[in-house]
Design a protein around this motif. Structure first.
Motif, short mmCIF file in Angstrom:
data_model
loop_
_atom_site.label_atom_id
_atom_site.label_comp_id
_atom_site.label_asym_id
_atom_site.label_seq_id
_atom_site.Cartn_x
_atom_site.Cartn_y
_atom_site.Cartn_z
N UNK A 1 -23.83 -43.21 -81.34
CA UNK A 1 -22.73 -43.58 -80.83
C UNK A 1 -21.71 -43.21 -80.70
N UNK A 2 -21.51 -42.50 -81.84
CA UNK A 2 -20.06 -42.21 -81.80
C UNK A 2 -19.26 -41.09 -81.29
N UNK A 3 -19.83 -40.47 -81.03
CA UNK A 3 -20.29 -38.78 -80.52
C UNK A 3 -20.39 -39.22 -78.60
N UNK A 4 -21.70 -40.36 -78.47
CA UNK A 4 -21.70 -40.71 -77.22
C UNK A 4 -20.15 -40.92 -75.97
N UNK A 5 -19.69 -42.26 -76.86
CA UNK A 5 -18.62 -42.49 -76.73
C UNK A 5 -17.23 -42.10 -76.15
N UNK B 1 -6.90 -43.60 -60.81
CA UNK B 1 -6.56 -45.27 -60.84
C UNK B 1 -7.87 -45.61 -62.10
N UNK B 2 -9.01 -45.14 -62.01
CA UNK B 2 -9.63 -46.25 -62.97
C UNK B 2 -9.76 -45.55 -64.21
N UNK B 3 -9.28 -43.72 -63.95
CA UNK B 3 -8.85 -43.75 -65.28
C UNK B 3 -8.06 -43.99 -66.30
N UNK B 4 -6.77 -44.85 -65.63
CA UNK B 4 -5.43 -44.91 -66.08
C UNK B 4 -5.80 -46.55 -66.28
N UNK B 5 -6.92 -47.58 -65.45
CA UNK B 5 -7.36 -48.70 -66.48
C UNK B 5 -7.81 -48.37 -67.53
N UNK B 6 -8.82 -47.50 -67.32
CA UNK B 6 -9.22 -47.77 -68.90
C UNK B 6 -8.36 -47.37 -69.81
N UNK B 7 -7.13 -46.34 -69.82
CA UNK B 7 -6.16 -45.71 -70.46
C UNK B 7 -5.56 -47.67 -71.16
N UNK B 8 -5.01 -47.71 -70.03
CA UNK B 8 -4.57 -49.51 -70.11
C UNK B 8 -5.31 -50.54 -70.83
N UNK B 9 -6.30 -50.22 -70.86
CA UNK B 9 -7.54 -51.22 -72.05
C UNK B 9 -7.45 -50.84 -73.41
N UNK B 10 -7.34 -49.49 -73.27
CA UNK B 10 -7.22 -48.50 -74.67
C UNK B 10 -6.69 -48.51 -75.84
N UNK B 11 -4.92 -49.27 -74.60
CA UNK B 11 -4.09 -48.90 -75.31
C UNK B 11 -3.55 -47.82 -76.64
N UNK B 12 -3.98 -46.69 -75.54
CA UNK B 12 -4.05 -45.91 -77.12
C UNK B 12 -4.77 -45.56 -77.82
N UNK B 13 -5.32 -46.78 -78.16
CA UNK B 13 -6.71 -46.39 -79.44
C UNK B 13 -7.99 -46.03 -79.34
N UNK B 14 -8.37 -44.53 -79.71
CA UNK B 14 -9.53 -43.62 -79.00
C UNK B 14 -9.89 -43.75 -80.48
N UNK B 15 -10.21 -44.87 -81.50
CA UNK B 15 -10.79 -45.46 -82.48
C UNK B 15 -12.27 -45.15 -81.74
N UNK B 16 -13.37 -44.67 -82.70
CA UNK B 16 -15.04 -45.63 -82.61
C UNK B 16 -14.69 -46.97 -82.14
N UNK B 17 -13.65 -48.02 -82.99
CA UNK B 17 -14.24 -48.69 -83.59
C UNK B 17 -13.84 -49.76 -81.75
N UNK B 18 -12.62 -49.45 -81.05
CA UNK B 18 -11.74 -49.87 -80.15
C UNK B 18 -12.38 -49.36 -78.61
N UNK B 19 -13.26 -47.84 -78.49
CA UNK B 19 -14.15 -47.42 -77.76
C UNK B 19 -15.47 -48.69 -78.00
N UNK B 20 -16.10 -48.47 -78.94
CA UNK B 20 -17.15 -49.77 -78.74
C UNK B 20 -16.70 -50.62 -78.49
N UNK B 21 -15.60 -51.59 -78.66
CA UNK B 21 -15.48 -52.87 -78.19
C UNK B 21 -15.25 -52.70 -76.75
#
Length: 174
Positions: free
Chosen positions: A97-101, A130-150
Motif C-alpha cells: 500500500x505505501x509503495x502504491x500510494x 487543476x485536479x492535481x492542484x486540488x489534490x495538493x491542496x487537500x494533502x497540504x504538503x504532507x506526502x507521508x503514508x498516513x496522509x496518503x492513506x487518509x
C-alpha cells in the motif's frame, strides 16, 4: 579578484620551472642535467587565460569533458502518462500500500510537470493540472503514508479522472 588569479598563475609557473630543474639531475653523478624550459607569459586578461589554458590542454592531448546541458529537457506528456497508466492495475494491498500510494502520487506529479512544460502550454492541460492542484491542496504538503492513506480515495480518484481526460485526448499521448 583577477589579479590574485594572475598571481596564482605566475606562482604556479615558477614552481613548475623549479621542479623541472630539480627533477633533471643525473642519478649517477647527482649533477643537474641541462634542462630546457619555456618561460610562460602571464595572461593579461581572462580571455587570454582561457585561451592559454585551452592551448595547453590541446598540446598536452587533453580533451576537456563535454559540458552538460544546463537543464534537462522536460519529460514528454506521453511518457509521463504511460507511467501513470502503469499504476492502473495495482491496488493498495497489505505490504504494497505505501509503495502504491507513493507511486500514484509521484506519477501524478511527473505528469503535472510534463504538462506544464509541454509546447501546447499548460492551458491545453488545464483540467488535469487543476485536479492535481486540488489534490495538493487537500494533502497540504504532507506526502507521508498516513496522509496518503487518509486521502486514498481522492488520490486514486484523481488518477482515474486524469486517465479518463487523457483518453479523450489521444493526440497528447500517442
Amino acid at each position: 579578484m583577477f589579479t590574485s588569479s594572475v598571481r596564482s598563475t605566475a606562482v604556479a609557473v615558477i614552481a613548475l620551472a623549479a621542479l623541472c630543474v630539480s627533477c633533471g639531475a643525473d642519478p649517477s653523478t647527482d649533477r643537474p642535467q641541462a634542462v630546457t624550459t619555456t618561460v610562460a607569459t602571464v595572461p593579461t586578461s581572462a580571455a587570454d587565460a582561457a585561451s592559454d589554458a585551452a592551448s595547453a590542454e590541446a598540446s598536452a592531448g587533453v580533451t576537456p569533458p563535454p559540458t552538460a546541458p544546463d537543464v534537462a529537457p522536460p519529460e514528454r506528456v506521453r511518457d509521463a502518462f504511460a507511467g501513470l497508466q502503469a499504476t492502473l492495475g495495482d491496488a493498495c494491498t497489505p505490504g504494497n500500500c505505501a509503495y502504491f500510494l507513493g507511486r500514484v502520487y509521484d506519477e501524478l506529479h511527473r505528469l503535472d510537470r510534463a504538462m506544464k512544460a509541454d509546447p501546447k502550454g499548460a492551458g491545453h492541460f488545464a483540467r488535469p493540472i487543476e485536479l492535481i492542484a486540488r489534490l495538493d491542496a487537500e494533502l497540504a504538503g504532507d506526502r507521508s503514508f498516513e496522509n496518503l492513506k487518509r486521502h486514498q480515495t481522492l488520490l486514486v480518484g484523481t488518477r482515474d479522472r486524469i486517465n479518463t481526460w487523457m483518453q479523450g485526448h489521444p493526440d497528447d499521448y500517442r
